[in-house]
Design an enzyme around this catalytic site. Structure first.
Site, short mmCIF file in Angstrom:
data_model
loop_
_atom_site.label_atom_id
_atom_site.label_comp_id
_atom_site.label_asym_id
_atom_site.label_seq_id
_atom_site.Cartn_x
_atom_site.Cartn_y
_atom_site.Cartn_z
N LYS A 152 -9.75 1.28 -3.37
CA LYS A 152 -10.31 0.39 -2.35
C LYS A 152 -10.91 1.26 -1.24
CE LYS A 152 -7.44 -2.43 -4.71
NZ LYS A 152 -6.05 -2.28 -5.04
N TYR B 12 -4.35 23.42 -13.14
CA TYR B 12 -3.14 22.61 -13.29
C TYR B 12 -2.31 22.64 -12.02
CZ TYR B 12 0.93 20.53 -15.59
OH TYR B 12 1.95 19.70 -15.94
N PHE C 270 1.54 -7.53 -2.98
CA PHE C 270 0.47 -7.49 -3.98
C PHE C 270 1.09 -7.74 -5.37
CE2 PHE C 270 -2.38 -5.06 -6.83
CZ PHE C 270 -3.53 -5.77 -6.59
N ASP C 271 0.29 -8.22 -6.32
CA ASP C 271 0.87 -8.64 -7.61
C ASP C 271 1.56 -7.50 -8.37
OD1 ASP C 271 -1.64 -7.59 -8.10
OD2 ASP C 271 -2.27 -9.11 -9.50
N ALA D 234 -3.89 0.11 0.76
CA ALA D 234 -5.16 0.15 0.04
C ALA D 234 -6.37 -0.08 0.97
CB ALA D 234 -5.16 -0.88 -1.08
N HIS E 45 -1.53 -13.40 -15.39
CA HIS E 45 -2.92 -13.80 -15.14
C HIS E 45 -3.94 -12.85 -15.76
CE1 HIS E 45 -4.20 -11.35 -11.39
NE2 HIS E 45 -3.14 -10.78 -11.89
N ASP F 129 1.74 -0.47 2.27
CA ASP F 129 0.90 -0.54 1.08
C ASP F 129 -0.52 -0.57 1.63
OD1 ASP F 129 -0.41 -1.06 -1.25
OD2 ASP F 129 0.72 -2.86 -1.76
C1 PLP Z 1 -4.96 -2.64 -5.68
C2 PLP Z 1 -3.70 -2.71 -4.94
C3 PLP Z 1 -2.52 -2.18 -5.46
C4 PLP Z 1 -2.45 -1.57 -6.84
O1 PLP Z 1 -3.30 -0.52 -6.97
P1 PLP Z 1 -4.07 -0.15 -8.35
O2 PLP Z 1 -4.87 1.02 -7.95
O3 PLP Z 1 -4.85 -1.32 -8.75
O4 PLP Z 1 -3.00 0.19 -9.33
C5 PLP Z 1 -1.39 -2.27 -4.70
N1 PLP Z 1 -1.40 -2.86 -3.50
C6 PLP Z 1 -2.52 -3.38 -2.96
C7 PLP Z 1 -2.48 -4.02 -1.62
C8 PLP Z 1 -3.70 -3.34 -3.66
O5 PLP Z 1 -4.79 -3.89 -3.16
#
Ligand code: PLP
Length: 464
Positions: free
Chosen positions: A263, A72, A130-131, A222, A455, A220
């Protein structure tokens, strides 16, 4: 002759996938209410709905899974990940989260507030958000301000860094007196504008401008490694720098980052927030403990943190990136050869088909990119995803549909999963749809939708 790239790995385990008939697909997509998210994966042959969490782990990652320490507090796997994050990104503090949107939730709770009204009067400028990021911002009553350069919104303009932030737009946003910006968020690569990278020069300039306004910059991140590969191959002065050195420099311009590890972390689930400041880390850690878990696991199993610590380093290997980005470009080139308009230049993780050019007869009110996605599925069992008006949601103030400049069908390629024969299959399927595109004149109407991020769950009926 120059040798072509080839994958720097061979296949040890295979997972069968199966083709279906058109009649089966017609029945399945109807039951799915014409929403590709509602299909079962067995109903799909080549699944390009996302590159998120769909990658294949390496033998080294699987080995690390067995070494996972599930304590933990203070797990060895946590410290392995901590060391990797410090080495790769240069952030001395981090919080693990169960995925990227959880990182957004925790970070924004600390920096915007946690209630639905807490973001009133706040803006989060950046390139196209991002969405889920936009969802978390708007849920708090704040506004995401898209400062992406104009070139990003024309699929046929060749610009090496279409993810770049327009500094004039950013300056205009930051100098507004009626609203405040608690942070600026730069998405690398910029997903919503087509997997397009941000240049090192732009990251440096954004950072300098934000410093003038005393606004912290978060990335951000990813697809940070794919972004670094584009800097190496497209930006002058970086051809001879290693990917790890480029990544280090990129993140030197940030105060912190959010990361969906699904990613470029090449794991199936996971995420984190990186911080330069201990104070910011401390503030966010309260929310992390509340929403995710104690600071040394935060929603991730020890074994997943171990696999991530390996995946982040593998993602920075040049041979891997060459074959990864090379496969995406291979699909892009096949489609281009068939006369299909796709976002140029090719992005890092996906090919974005210009649905407005593909289906000009379908009215935008009937969702051109979604219509193309359904047609491609019906044709060959290939699943992409709409990046268009359904994703854009309604305006939070007026509740009118938002029609983005681009209607795109995204074909996202999972990492280390499909071969170029699969890419040939996808390209041929889309070419077949193009042959009958003139006869596709109607799209879909919304039968039911959620108030935000519709979506994922929207239900559609064919427009008549
Ligand atoms: C996928 C993604 C997110 C969200 O991440 P999740 O792991 O799907 O929750 C945020 N920003 C970008 C640029 C992403 O590609």
């Amino acid at each position: 002759m120059n040798l072509p790239w080839a994958e720097p790995y061979r296949i040890k385990t295979i997972e069968p996938i199966r083709r279906s008939t058109r009649a089966e697909r017609e029945s399945w997509i109807g039951s799915a209410k014409y929403n590709l998210f509602n299909l079962r994966s067995e109903q799909v042959y080549v699944d390009l709905i996302t590159d998120s969490g769909t990658g294949a782990m390496s033998s080294a990652q699987w080995a690390e899974m067995m070494l996972g320490d599930e304590s933990y507090a203070g797990a060895t796997s946590y410290y392995k990940l901590k060391e990797t994050i410090e080495t790769v990104f240069g952030f001395p503090y981090f919080l693990p989260t169960h995925q990227g949107r959880a990182a957004e939730n925790v970070l924004f709770s600390a920096m915007i507030g946690s209630g639905p009204e807490s973001g009133k009067g706040l803006i989060i400028p950046g390139n196209s958000h991002f969405d889920t990021t936009k969802g978390h911002i708007e849920f708090r009553g704040a506004h995401a301000v898209d400062c992406t350069i104009d070139e990003a919104f024309d699929t046929q303009v060749e610009h090496p860094f279409k993810g770049n932030v327009d500094l004039k737009k950013l300056d205009a946003a930051l100098s507004r007196k009626d609203v405040k910006a608690p942070l600026c968020l730069v998405t690398i690569t910029c997903n919503s504008s087509g997997g397009q990278p941000v240049s090192m020069a732009n990251l440096r300039e954004v950072s300098a401008l934000c410093r003038q306004y005393k606004v912290p910059v978060f990335f951000d991140s990813a697809r940070f490694a794919e972004n670094a590969y584009f800097i190496k191959t497209r930006e002058s002065g970086y051809a001879d720098k290693s990917i790890p050195a480029i990544v280090k420099e990129m993140f030197s311009y940030a105060d912190g980052c959010t990361m969906s590890s699904k990613k470029d972390g090449i794991v199936n689930i996971g995420g984190f927030i990186g911080f330069r400041s201990q104070e910011a880390w401390r503030k966010a850690s309260t929310f992390n403990i509340m929403f995710e878990g104690f600071n040394t696991y935060g929603g991730m199993a020890g074994r997943d943190m171990g696999a991530l610590s390996v995946g982040l380093r593998e993602a920075c290997e040049l041979d891997y990136l060459e074959s990864r980005v090379g496969q995406v470009a291979y699909l892009g080139q096949r489609l281009t050869d068939y006369g299909i308009a796709v976002q140029r230049p090719y992005g890092g993780h996906a090919i974005f088909v210009d649905a407005k050019k593909f289906l000009p007869k379908v009215p935008k009110e009937e969702f051109q990119a979604q219509t193309l996605g359904v047609e491609l599925y019906l044709e060959a069992g290939v699943r992409g995803v709409e990046i268009g008006a359904l994703l854009a949601d309604r305006d939070p103030d007026t509740h009118e549909n938002r029609y983005p400049a681009l209607e795109l069908l995204r074909l996202a390629i999972p990492r280390r999963v499909y071969t170029n024969a699969h890419m040939d299959y996808v390209a041929a399927a889309l070419a077949n749809v193009k042959e009958r595109a003139d006869g596709i004149r109607r799209g879909y109407r919304v039968a039911w939708e959620a108030p935000i991020m519709r979506h994922f769950t929207v239900e559609l009926t064919p427009a008549k």
